[in-house]
Design a protein around this motif. Sequence first.
Motif, mmCIF file in Angstrom:
data_model
loop_
_atom_site.group_PDB
_atom_site.id
_atom_site.type_symbol
_atom_site.label_atom_id
_atom_site.label_comp_id
_atom_site.label_asym_id
_atom_site.label_seq_id
_atom_site.Cartn_x
_atom_site.Cartn_y
_atom_site.Cartn_z
ATOM 1 N N HIS A 105 0.829 -1.208 0.000
ATOM 2 C CA HIS A 105 0.000 0.000 0.000
ATOM 3 C C HIS A 105 0.860 1.254 0.000
ATOM 4 C CE1 HIS A 105 -3.944 -1.901 1.311
ATOM 5 N NE2 HIS A 105 -3.073 -2.883 1.426
ATOM 6 N N GLY A 106 0.569 2.145 -0.961
ATOM 7 C CA GLY A 106 1.177 3.462 -0.954
ATOM 8 C C GLY A 106 0.241 4.443 -0.260
ATOM 9 N N SER A 107 0.133 5.642 -0.826
ATOM 10 C CA SER A 107 -0.741 6.662 -0.239
ATOM 11 C C SER A 107 -2.152 6.494 -0.795
ATOM 12 C CB SER A 107 -0.211 8.056 -0.577
ATOM 13 O OG SER A 107 1.048 8.260 0.020
ATOM 14 N N CYS A 153 -5.407 5.487 -7.749
ATOM 15 C CA CYS A 153 -4.148 6.025 -7.205
ATOM 16 C C CYS A 153 -2.943 5.228 -7.697
ATOM 17 C CB CYS A 153 -4.197 6.038 -5.682
ATOM 18 S SG CYS A 153 -5.453 7.143 -4.997
ATOM 19 N N ALA A 154 -3.038 3.894 -7.687
ATOM 20 C CA ALA A 154 -1.910 3.069 -8.141
ATOM 21 C C ALA A 154 -1.770 3.113 -9.656
ATOM 22 C CB ALA A 154 -2.098 1.626 -7.675
ATOM 23 N N CYS A 155 -2.893 3.338 -10.371
ATOM 24 C CA CYS A 155 -2.829 3.327 -11.835
ATOM 25 C C CYS A 155 -2.277 4.637 -12.394
ATOM 26 C CB CYS A 155 -4.220 3.081 -12.417
ATOM 27 S SG CYS A 155 -4.857 1.419 -12.126
ATOM 28 N N TRP A 156 -2.818 5.791 -11.882
ATOM 29 C CA TRP A 156 -2.425 7.087 -12.482
ATOM 30 C C TRP A 156 -1.883 8.088 -11.466
ATOM 31 C CZ3 TRP A 156 -4.115 4.441 -16.385
ATOM 32 C CH2 TRP A 156 -5.410 3.898 -16.415
ATOM 33 N N VAL A 215 0.660 -6.934 -6.032
ATOM 34 C CA VAL A 215 -0.486 -6.037 -6.165
ATOM 35 C C VAL A 215 -0.126 -4.735 -5.455
ATOM 36 C CG1 VAL A 215 -2.922 -5.649 -5.643
ATOM 37 C CG2 VAL A 215 -2.128 -7.938 -6.238
ATOM 38 N N VAL A 216 -0.295 -3.623 -6.156
ATOM 39 C CA VAL A 216 0.036 -2.310 -5.588
ATOM 40 C C VAL A 216 -1.244 -1.493 -5.478
ATOM 41 C CG1 VAL A 216 1.439 -0.229 -5.769
ATOM 42 C CG2 VAL A 216 2.288 -2.400 -6.701
#
Length: 386
Positions: free
Chosen positions: A63-65, A178-181, A135-136
Amino acid sequence: MVEMSTGIKNLVRTLDSVDFLKMDRRTFMKALGAMGAATFLGTYKSEIVSALELAETKLLWIHGSECTGCSESVLNAGNPDLVQALEKLNVNLAYHETLCAQQGIWNDGKLVNTAELNSEILQEEIYKEGNYILVVEGGIPNGPDGSGRYLVIGNKPFKQTLGEAAKNAAAVVAVGACACWGGITNAESDVAKDTDYRGVAFSKTEASKGMLKELGIDKPVINIPGCPAHPDWVLLTLGAVILGKIKIPDDLSAVLDEYNRPKVFFPPDHVVHDNCPRRGYYDRGELDEEIGGPGCLWKLGCKAPYAHADCGIRRWNGSVSMCTQAGGPCIACVEPGFPDSSRPLYVEREDVGVAGTNIDTVAKVAVGAAAVAAGVHAVRRMGKGE
């Protein structure tokens, strides 16, 4: 719409009697488009168990932001739920930052204990073993000044964690806008240049600014956008990869669009508007001007004519509803560059396109194909000289 519905029912009936292991990729992808995760996993349960009898697939979910909404969406999958889906697909959820019981543990700056208790050690062991699906979820900050230190977990910039995790991954799947763009995290703001948020393979619509590209890692990425992503989109894509029906990288150019989205869920030639349950109101020109009415939501800023997704067919919450059905205008959350590409969210925008389209283009296509009602509406307006 009637023909499409009948066609899907016929396809489902046909597929019920077909061994999915013998399907070619094209037929298999059609099946995923026609079926929900519950139907697919239920119909082919015995074949899946047989196919995966000796194989186990590891899943590393970082998990990012973000708001964790995409994990919540997948956790809200009803039939099968996440645990049932993982069991049927023989998946070992080796690491999920929100669900794992482990925590990072340091003593005088050094990692201590074992992988059973220490999440940092667990991740490092998974990296070394390799052969996992990464998975991000969430955006990745590159700022300030390329350091990535606007998001630090375990004294390590998340940007670094992504790079370490991606290097040995067998496949990379970005889940959510969020993870895509970059999504909401890189929306236009006074601090956007400083934080410099990116998606895994794209920054808004630019593939040259994806974070893996920034890190110098050449790894194909499958994007499952949405805010949040539909659980079927996530589970069925993972299922197709795990079962070898999408071979990476050989099949990706055929099954993904220019923004790395699976065409079966985000069809280039269909938009949400085509199968919106309020479509009939639009065709009759019954357009709501206030929230809460029964009519079409176009004048309230609905972006369904620009949103490429199967929401109108698949529906949400156990296939019983969707945003427009519940009275909320579509905000095209699956489109590259969201949310900036959809702003202002709840204002009618006939002269500004999404992802390179504009209403004139949509209108011309609609007149020619007699299919896209947005174009019909635009033509009506042009005819009135508005």
